[in-house]
Design a protein around this motif. Structure first.
Motif, PDB file in Angstrom:
ATOM      1  N   THR A 129       6.668  -7.591 -10.333  1.00 11.79           N
ATOM      2  CA  THR A 129       6.842  -6.728 -11.274  1.00 11.79           C
ATOM      3  C   THR A 129       6.563  -5.242 -11.061  1.00 11.79           C
ATOM      4  OG1 THR A 129       5.759  -8.481 -12.991  1.00 11.79           O
ATOM      5  CG2 THR A 129       5.830  -6.301 -13.930  1.00 11.79           C
ATOM      6  N   ILE A 130       5.653  -4.900 -10.374  1.00 10.31           N
ATOM      7  CA  ILE A 130       5.323  -3.543  -9.904  1.00 10.31           C
ATOM      8  C   ILE A 130       6.596  -2.848  -9.155  1.00 10.31           C
ATOM      9  CG2 ILE A 130       3.737  -1.847  -8.949  1.00 10.31           C
ATOM     10  CD1 ILE A 130       1.463  -3.524  -9.907  1.00 10.31           C
ATOM     11  N   THR A 131       7.076  -3.715  -8.110  1.00 12.58           N
ATOM     12  CA  THR A 131       8.160  -3.175  -7.373  1.00 12.58           C
ATOM     13  C   THR A 131       9.486  -3.202  -8.157  1.00 12.58           C
ATOM     14  OG1 THR A 131       7.187  -4.455  -5.502  1.00 12.58           O
ATOM     15  CG2 THR A 131       9.632  -4.088  -5.227  1.00 12.58           C
ATOM     16  N   GLY A 132       9.585  -4.043  -9.116  1.00  8.69           N
ATOM     17  CA  GLY A 132      10.728  -3.921 -10.090  1.00  8.69           C
ATOM     18  C   GLY A 132      10.612  -2.514 -10.632  1.00  8.69           C
ATOM     19  N   TRP A 133       9.612  -2.145 -11.412  1.00  9.13           N
ATOM     20  CA  TRP A 133       9.337  -0.908 -11.923  1.00  9.13           C
ATOM     21  C   TRP A 133       9.580   0.318 -11.138  1.00  9.13           C
ATOM     22  CZ3 TRP A 133       3.711  -2.488 -14.200  1.00  9.13           C
ATOM     23  CH2 TRP A 133       3.915  -3.240 -15.217  1.00  9.13           C
TER      24      TRP A 133
END
Lengths: 299, 299
Positions: free
Chosen positions: B251-255
């Motif tokens: 999730t954080i990498t996607g953001w």
């Protein structure tokens, strides 16, 4: 009421977890003798004597009940554990009503473990669930389930934002602003928030969030203890006496005052060293710290 | 570049603090052999060989320098210590320029101790300063003093928000949003921010703040490691391999990807157990975790 030192301790409350090894009666006696106006109760000590009797003990000592700790732990993934949590929260509401606490404090729970490995288990079986957004949504959903029951019991549910140190294992609500967002769909009489200095002192938005909590009528409780270093290995029980650490109580108390808060100030310290001291000594120490670091900024 | 496993490691960077006991040359060799595209450097290892030679070592290994750690520690109360900090930060800027790092990461510092007891000392002498707001203002003031020097050197200063666990003793900038507010008076080419998953994973405003950092052109670096429990007594060195803990890297990498970040992903793990392992083993482990938990979400 006042101690021999003539401090006004009418808004000073002793959370019984600060003298964890005292029975409810011992805690109430010690608080009353020192001139406190209230006690905050933990459910273990209430359950030992039964909630109605617990209420009588506190009233007989001339004290108010400032809050009951705690319900919550809303984040379970599986239906079975979620059901257990709902049932336990209903019991907590019942106890709050019976003991004369208008408010039940909720620690919302951390990231749950995935179900253990087994037939059809996911590759993450037994490892921590990592979907923080989903865990936070479950908090909102399960809070919504509990609100009608608490409303009927005349008990306000109070969300406790926890220090991000505990996000993984105890509380996925990490800031006061987030707690207010979660409370927003409900009436202020149904869901409030607690400001616990230990959990929120670092928050760059704290002043604004306390003001917002006041303006929304949700500022339900104010708990104090200090951030001391080094942390103990047991981080949960690593809190310090007010004034021994890094927290600016004058400033935060002023924000709480300016937000219109007129309730009790509960000292709640989890610390194995303090638990090992005589109750009377701890109760006097807490009162003296309150008089020095909090009281001058309350009015 | 790629390992024998054919993962694309061109954006994978090894922060040398992950193999703390390696010399700069050992670290560069190990990273290059495993197919990494870059290394993030700590000043101690750079100073051992001199910044210009350090740059040559890294380039000879076919690697980029993704960042230099670290300057900062801006919060001193007394003029003497503040002067020492300014001087050290100027040296750090010089080193960043000489080593070929376009960016210098800043850990801003915690609440300072008050001056020791002595003539005319305050009642708080030797105890921690508690005015968090004032400490945060000093960060802004001293950043403003450093910006012109860094601009001349062609080095962007990069604010690192730190986990609130470290607010008292290491970093009074506690959220990415707060870092962006402090950066706001400066050009995006002058002051950026770093997203270090360990420090910011819990933040309920993280998605919005990462998007804001991207929109403002300030997303300067992305560092990864995991939150594992229990914390060690030495909380600073208690980080885990990516994938071993609670952080949702997908999730954080996607953001970070959606915010337009196209730079290196630095694995920076402070952990005494990992430091005790052979460098090659650690470097291979980090690359495998990167390939599993980060790389699939980067494009």
């Amino acid at each position: 009421m006042a101690t021999s030192n003539n401090f006004d301790l009418s808004r000073c409350s002793l959370n019984t977890a600060t003298i964890k090894h005292a029975t409810l009666e011992e805690a109430a006696m010690a608080a009353a003798a020192a001139g406190y106006g209230a006690v905050g109760l933990w459910r273990d000590r209430v359950q030992e004597v039964g909630a109605e009797k617990a209420g009588r003990i506190v009233r007989a000592a001339g004290l108010e009940v400032s809050s009951l700790c705690r319900g919550g732990f809303f984040t379970a993934l599986d239906a079975g554990r979620a059901r257990v949590a709902v049932d336990d929260n209903r019991r907590a509401v019942d106890e709050a009503a019976a003991v004369g606490a208008g408010e039940l404090i909720l620690v919302v729970g951390g990231l749950p473990a995935n179900p253990e490995p087994g037939m059809g288990a996911s590759p993450d079986a037994g490892r921590p669930e990592r979907d923080l957004g989903a865990a936070r949504e479950r908090v909102s959903l399960r809070l919504a389930e509990l609100v009608p029951y608490a409303r009927e019991g005349g008990v306000r549910l109070v969300l406790e934002p926890m220090h991000p140190l505990f996000c993984a294992d105890r509380g996925v609500v990490s800031t006061l602003g987030q707690a207010l967002d979660i409370a927003a769909p409900f009436a202020a009489t149904e869901v409030g928030v607690v400001v616990d200095t230990y959990h929120v002192w670092w928050d760059p938005q704290l002043a604004a969030s306390i003001a917002r909590a006041g303006a929304e009528g949700r500022l339900a409780a104010f708990q104090v203890c200090d951030w001391v270093l080094p942390l103990k290995q047991d981080t949960l029980n690593s809190r310090g006496y007010v004034g021994d650490g890094y927290i600016d109580f004058a400033t935060i108390t002023g924000w709480v005052r300016d937000a219109g808060y007129t309730g009790a100030v509960e000292t709640e310290i989890f610390n194995t060293d303090i638990w090992a001291r005589p109750f009377t000594e701890v109760v006097e120490h807490v009162a003296a710290d309150y008089a020095k670091y909090v009281l001058p900024y309350l009015d």
